[in-house]
Design an enzyme around this catalytic site. Structure first.
Site, short mmCIF file in Angstrom:
data_model
loop_
_atom_site.label_atom_id
_atom_site.label_comp_id
_atom_site.label_asym_id
_atom_site.label_seq_id
_atom_site.Cartn_x
_atom_site.Cartn_y
_atom_site.Cartn_z
N ASP A 236 -1.72 17.51 -8.53
CA ASP A 236 -0.68 17.14 -9.51
C ASP A 236 -0.65 15.63 -9.71
OD1 ASP A 236 0.20 17.07 -6.86
OD2 ASP A 236 2.17 17.93 -7.25
N ASP A 260 -11.79 23.00 -13.11
CA ASP A 260 -11.70 23.48 -14.50
C ASP A 260 -10.59 22.74 -15.24
OD1 ASP A 260 -12.05 25.20 -16.78
OD2 ASP A 260 -10.26 26.27 -16.13
C1 IPM Z 1 -15.27 26.15 -18.35
C2 IPM Z 1 -14.57 27.39 -18.84
C3 IPM Z 1 -14.88 28.56 -17.92
C4 IPM Z 1 -14.32 28.22 -16.54
C5 IPM Z 1 -14.32 29.92 -18.39
C6 IPM Z 1 -14.69 30.23 -19.81
C7 IPM Z 1 -14.79 31.03 -17.48
O1 IPM Z 1 -13.21 27.18 -18.99
O2 IPM Z 1 -16.50 26.16 -18.23
O3 IPM Z 1 -14.59 25.15 -18.12
O4 IPM Z 1 -13.14 28.46 -16.26
O5 IPM Z 1 -15.09 27.72 -15.73
MN MN Z 2 -12.62 25.11 -18.71
#
Ligand code: IPM
Ligand code: MN
Ligand code: NAD
Length: 368
Positions: A236, A260
């Site tokens: 965070d 992500d």
């Molecule tokens: C990314 C995407 C993927 C992830 C999804 C589509 C599975 O968001 O490559 O960042 O979460 O890794």
């Molecule tokens: Mn992503």
């Protein structure tokens, strides 16, 4: 002859991949790089027409490629997860692409929304673990659809999985260009002879099992790198600091889920989703590595020919890094830099009116 698998995928995927391939073709000629393409028709349209997501035969053929270029998957007519898990995550896992490398680099000439920050401030490398955590698909429902429904989704973290990722991050810190040295280091740290920094981003104050393992592994592996400062941030606070003081980051190592999330934020720092490139790496080369933009299929702009192709083009540069053809990788990045630092074609996300193809063409011209 290097065999390259291509998965254009859904939405803007095919549009941006076409420009990535145009740049690849031009670089191939200029740098004498010989390759062969094999294209795979995978994604939402195929699924809707045939029910197939990723047939075994396609996995076998993809395994025979040295590297893979992917556009994006995800289709408004297909339930969420079918294509994302069935294609993208399946390949990341099956091919043991356990590192997701996501540089956050602001090119001169690109506007960042962060006030008073420029290219010198925004230059970090996110090393995202790519084979574990909440992404393994462990979990399930009980009493699904009833008022007492329970849904469980488990984060899996293994010592070897964490250790190889953390070690990779420390190695990357050593490899980062001289220009980025001392990033985020205090004067005292510099005087003590430290040159680099790796920040672990996790949530040790809540995830007291999983991220305790991450922290211990980080400390232990870090002792092998006495020249590198070990830094820690809760995720965070990391989001806050990426916006307020991005210059404090050099290399970030983090979990699959947090990686992500913070790399979409990182994409915004560097000018938007249209500029963020990534590599899913199998560092040992036991199976192909896969290169793709950080962004998705962008259904809101798909089919209009206005998606920014630079993330796809910069992913081709990362492919050349992996293939150890640095001249080609540098040539692409220099061309992108040249296009961005001068007035010229820009897609609407960067405030321009140009098409995907016009920007791709400008990069091809700037390669020479
Ligand atoms: C990314 C995407 C993927 C992830 C999804 C589509 C599975 O968001 O490559 O960042 O979460 O890794
Ligand atoms: Mn992503
Ligand atoms: P997204 O990244 O597709 O789009 C988010 C926003 O960024 C949208 O406003 C979009 O127009 C913009 N954008 C994305 N790429 C752009 C580009 N090249 N040029 C200009 N603007 C761009 O994220 P989302 O809308 O959350 O997801 C759409 C679909 O893509 C979903 O099905 C999702 O699961 C999937 N997805 C796939 C991948 C992948 O294949 N690697 C990554 C992320 C999301």
């Amino acid at each position: 002859m290097v065999k390259i698998g291509v998965i254009p995928g859904d939405g803007v995927g095919p549009e941006v991949t076409a420009q990535g391939l145009a740049v690849l073709e031009a670089v191939g000629k200029l740098d004498g790089f010989r390759y062969e393409l094999e294209s795979f028709d995978l994604g939402g349209e195929r699924y809707l027409a045939t029910g197939e997501v990723l047939p075994e035969a396609a996995i076998g053929k993809l395994r025979g490629c040295r590297v893979i270029l992917l556009g994006a998957v995800g289709h408004p007519g297909v339930p969420p997860g079918v294509l994302e898990k069935g294609i993208l995550l399946k390949l990341r896992f099956d091919f043991q692409q356990y590192i997701n490398l996501r540089p956050v680099h602001l090119y001169p000439g690109v506007q960042t929304p962060i006030r008073d920050k420029g290219p010198d401030d925004i230059d970090m490398l996110v090393v995202r673990e790519n084979n574990e955590d909440l992404y393994v698909g462990a979990g399930g429902f009980t009493r699904k659809g009833t008022p007492e429904e329970v849904a469980i989704q488990t984060s899996v973290n293994t010592r070897p999985g964490v250790e190889r990722c953390v070690r990779f991050a420390f190695e990357q810190a050593r490899k980062r260009a001289e220009a980025g040295a001392f990033r985020g280091l205090s004067k005292a740290a510099r005087d003590a002879g430290l040159t680099r920094q790796v920040t672990l981003v996790a949530k040790t104050n809540v995830l007291t099992f999983a991220h305790d393992l991450w922290m211990r592994t980080f400390e232990e592996v870090g002792r092998d790198y006495p020249d590198i400062q070990r830094d820690y941030q809760h995720v965070d606070a990391c989001c806050m600091r990426m916006v307020v003081s991005p210059e404090k980051y050099d290399v970030i190592v983090t979990t699959n889920m947090f990686g992500d999330i913070i790399t979409d934020l990182g994409a915004v720092l560097q000018g938007g989703m249209g500029l963020a490139a990534s590599g899913n790496l199998n560092p040992e080369g036991t199976a192909p590595s896969m290169f793709e933009p950080v962004h998705g299929s962008a259904p809101d702009i798909a089919g209009k020919g206005i998606a920014n192709p630079l993330a796809s083009i910069l992913s081709v540069a990362m492919m050349f890094d992996h293939l150890k053809v640095p001249a080609a990788a540098d040539r692409i990045r220099r061309a992108v830099a040249r296009v961005l630092e001068q007035p010229g074609p820009r897609t609407p996300d960067l405030g321009g009116k140009a098409s995907t193809a016009e920007v791709g063409r400008a990069v091809v011209e700037a390669l020479h």
